[in-house]
Design a protein around this motif. Structure first.
Motif, PDB file in Angstrom:
ATOM      1  N   ARG A 140      -6.744   0.903 -10.020  1.00  5.03           N
ATOM      2  CA  ARG A 140      -7.366   1.909  -9.143  1.00  5.03           C
ATOM      3  C   ARG A 140      -6.846   1.850  -7.714  1.00  5.03           C
ATOM      4  O   ARG A 140      -7.140   2.727  -6.911  1.00  5.03           O
ATOM      5  N   PHE A 141      -6.075   0.802  -7.383  1.00  2.45           N
ATOM      6  CA  PHE A 141      -5.490   0.712  -6.058  1.00  2.45           C
ATOM      7  C   PHE A 141      -4.161   1.472  -6.053  1.00  2.45           C
ATOM      8  O   PHE A 141      -3.193   1.057  -6.700  1.00  2.45           O
ATOM      9  N   VAL A 142      -4.143   2.601  -5.314  1.00  6.57           N
ATOM     10  CA  VAL A 142      -2.998   3.514  -5.354  1.00  6.57           C
ATOM     11  C   VAL A 142      -2.386   3.624  -3.962  1.00  6.57           C
ATOM     12  O   VAL A 142      -3.096   3.770  -2.960  1.00  6.57           O
ATOM     13  N   HIS A 143      -1.067   3.556  -3.925  1.00  4.77           N
ATOM     14  CA  HIS A 143      -0.334   3.743  -2.673  1.00  4.77           C
ATOM     15  C   HIS A 143       0.730   4.805  -2.896  1.00  4.77           C
ATOM     16  O   HIS A 143       1.615   4.646  -3.732  1.00  4.77           O
ATOM     17  N   GLU A 144       0.609   5.908  -2.142  1.00  7.64           N
ATOM     18  CA  GLU A 144       1.515   7.035  -2.277  1.00  7.64           C
ATOM     19  C   GLU A 144       1.612   7.484  -3.730  1.00  7.64           C
ATOM     20  O   GLU A 144       2.699   7.649  -4.299  1.00  7.64           O
ATOM     21  N   ASP A 145       0.440   7.670  -4.316  1.00  9.09           N
ATOM     22  CA  ASP A 145       0.296   8.139  -5.704  1.00  9.09           C
ATOM     23  C   ASP A 145       0.870   7.166  -6.734  1.00  9.09           C
ATOM     24  O   ASP A 145       1.106   7.542  -7.892  1.00  9.09           O
ATOM     25  N   ILE A 146       1.084   5.943  -6.338  1.00 14.01           N
ATOM     26  CA  ILE A 146       1.594   4.935  -7.278  1.00 14.01           C
ATOM     27  C   ILE A 146       0.546   3.845  -7.443  1.00 14.01           C
ATOM     28  O   ILE A 146       0.102   3.247  -6.457  1.00 14.01           O
ATOM     29  N   SER A 147       0.147   3.594  -8.682  1.00 12.37           N
ATOM     30  CA  SER A 147      -0.834   2.558  -8.980  1.00 12.37           C
ATOM     31  C   SER A 147      -0.167   1.187  -8.880  1.00 12.37           C
ATOM     32  O   SER A 147       0.857   0.929  -9.529  1.00 12.37           O
ATOM     33  N   LEU A 148      -0.745   0.311  -8.054  1.00  8.46           N
ATOM     34  CA  LEU A 148      -0.183  -1.029  -7.895  1.00  8.46           C
ATOM     35  C   LEU A 148      -0.232  -1.807  -9.206  1.00  8.46           C
ATOM     36  O   LEU A 148       0.693  -2.556  -9.541  1.00  8.46           O
ATOM     37  N   GLY A 149      -1.329  -1.627  -9.934  1.00  7.61           N
ATOM     38  CA  GLY A 149      -1.468  -2.325 -11.207  1.00  7.61           C
ATOM     39  C   GLY A 149      -0.404  -1.924 -12.213  1.00  7.61           C
ATOM     40  O   GLY A 149       0.180  -2.765 -12.908  1.00  7.61           O
ATOM     41  N   GLU A 150      -0.141  -0.592 -12.283  1.00  9.66           N
ATOM     42  CA  GLU A 150       0.859  -0.102 -13.226  1.00  9.66           C
ATOM     43  C   GLU A 150       2.259  -0.562 -12.855  1.00  9.66           C
ATOM     44  O   GLU A 150       3.111  -0.769 -13.720  1.00  9.66           O
ATOM     45  N   VAL A 151       2.520  -0.725 -11.560  1.00  9.66           N
ATOM     46  CA  VAL A 151       3.827  -1.206 -11.117  1.00  9.66           C
ATOM     47  C   VAL A 151       4.030  -2.659 -11.528  1.00  9.66           C
ATOM     48  O   VAL A 151       5.126  -3.066 -11.926  1.00  9.66           O
ATOM     49  N   MET A 152       2.963  -3.444 -11.444  1.00  7.16           N
ATOM     50  CA  MET A 152       3.071  -4.870 -11.727  1.00  7.16           C
ATOM     51  C   MET A 152       3.136  -5.188 -13.225  1.00  7.16           C
ATOM     52  O   MET A 152       3.753  -6.180 -13.625  1.00  7.16           O
ATOM     53  N   LYS A 153       2.500  -4.370 -14.040  1.00  8.95           N
ATOM     54  CA  LYS A 153       2.383  -4.699 -15.465  1.00  8.95           C
ATOM     55  C   LYS A 153       3.724  -4.915 -16.175  1.00  8.95           C
ATOM     56  O   LYS A 153       3.844  -5.839 -16.996  1.00  8.95           O
ATOM     57  N   PRO A 154       4.773  -4.118 -15.908  1.00  8.38           N
ATOM     58  CA  PRO A 154       6.055  -4.404 -16.571  1.00  8.38           C
ATOM     59  C   PRO A 154       6.606  -5.787 -16.252  1.00  8.38           C
ATOM     60  O   PRO A 154       7.266  -6.408 -17.093  1.00  8.38           O
ATOM     61  N   MET A 155       6.332  -6.285 -15.034  1.00  5.45           N
ATOM     62  CA  MET A 155       6.808  -7.615 -14.665  1.00  5.45           C
ATOM     63  C   MET A 155       6.039  -8.712 -15.394  1.00  5.45           C
ATOM     64  O   MET A 155       6.494  -9.855 -15.469  1.00  5.45           O
ATOM     65  N   LEU A 156       4.877  -8.351 -15.930  1.00  2.02           N
ATOM     66  CA  LEU A 156       4.010  -9.353 -16.570  1.00  2.02           C
ATOM     67  C   LEU A 156       4.056  -9.273 -18.092  1.00  2.02           C
ATOM     68  O   LEU A 156       3.302  -9.967 -18.767  1.00  2.02           O
ATOM     69  N   SER A 157       4.943  -8.429 -18.614  1.00  2.00           N
ATOM     70  CA  SER A 157       4.954  -8.201 -20.063  1.00  2.00           C
ATOM     71  C   SER A 157       5.266  -9.467 -20.856  1.00  2.00           C
ATOM     72  O   SER A 157       4.823  -9.628 -21.989  1.00  2.00           O
ATOM     73  N   ASP A 158       6.059 -10.377 -20.276  1.00  2.00           N
ATOM     74  CA  ASP A 158       6.421 -11.601 -20.991  1.00  2.00           C
ATOM     75  C   ASP A 158       5.719 -12.829 -20.418  1.00  2.00           C
ATOM     76  O   ASP A 158       6.126 -13.962 -20.688  1.00  2.00           O
TER      77      ASP A 158
END
Length: 259
Positions: A140-158
């Motif tokens: 729910r934390f969004v910066h310039e229409d980009i969700s911080l959580g969604e940005v981080m999740k690919p880095m945490l996939s493994d």
């Protein structure tokens, strides 16, 4: 149908079913779907043949005639066998020869079973923060229409939980993929693994340190935390040295059931 010994009973915390199933199929690729038991009841009755006896007295002058009568009955029972994760794992456990008793002679690639191990998380604070991110706390934390959580999740996939286990003079290191859902069996959580003694079933992969277990997040973070120290979640102590562990490619974690 063979009953399991009480000492064979266990509760399943975690299983990498794909790995366990593949190894079990290499050992025996025949899957039993049911078994049939059959019991026979035979008995013989020796009866005096009165009619024949009477006729024999008339025509032959003898009456010592009899015959055997055999009667058989058959009972057939079919039992359906349920193929559960625990059943497949039990077949694999039966083949394990390596334990903590002969760990000094262990070779990489051997199946291993270590009973009565106390587990603790490596770098617990970071691990719990990562778990919250994977569960969507930052979505729910969004910066310039980009969700911080969604940005981080690919880095945490493994990203994986790293746990150390201690038994006697030997220390063990394992990792479990940190997924947002369905990480463990039977609605258990990572905290349930830390409450008591568990059994580790896996593949022995030699002696390693925690820094050998890399992932995308720690690589990008690049602050050397994992390479320089290990923080024990139970004592909170910073060892400030690179410890060496028997590394186990974990297949399953169970808890013994005593009856």
């Amino acid at each position: 149908m063979t009953r399991k010994k009480k000492s064979d009973l266990f509760c399943l915390y975690y299983i990498n079913f794909n790995k366990v199933f593949e190894i079990a199929m290499l050992l025996d690729n025949k899957v039993i779907t049911g078994e049939e038991t059959q019991s026979n009841s035979n008995h013989s009755l020796k009866l005096a043949a009165k009619i024949k006896g009477m006729l024999a007295m008339v025509y032959e002058g003898t009456a010592n005639i009899s015959y055997d009568y055999s009667k058989g009955s058959q009972l057939r029972k079919t039992v359906e066998i349920k193929m559960t994760n625990s059943v497949v794992l039990k077949d694999l456990i039966d083949e394990v020869k390596l334990s903590d008793k002969n760990i000094r002679n262990a070779q990489e690639g051997q199946l291993i079973l270590i009973d009565d191990v106390n587990l603790s998380l490596v770098n617990e604070e970071e691990t719990r923060q990562i778990k919250l991110v994977k569960q969507g706390v930052l979505d729910r934390f969004v910066h310039e229409d980009i969700s911080l959580g969604e940005v981080m999740k690919p880095m945490l996939s493994d990203y994986s939980y790293q746990l150390i286990g201690k038994k006697g003079e030997d220390n063990y290191l394992i990792k479990i993929p940190a997924n947002a859902d369905n990480e463990f069996e039977n609605n258990y959580t990572i905290d349930d693994l830390l409450l008591g003694k568990v059994s580790l079933i896996g593949i022995y992969n030699g002696v390693k340190s925690s820094s050998d277990l890399k992932n995308t997040f720690t690589y990008l973070k690049g602050n050397g935390t994992q390479e320089d120290q290990i923080i024990d979640s139970q004592t909170g102590e910073d060892t400030n040295v690179i410890e060496q562990f028997h590394y186990i490619d974990i297949l399953a974690i169970t808890q013994k059931i005593h009856m």
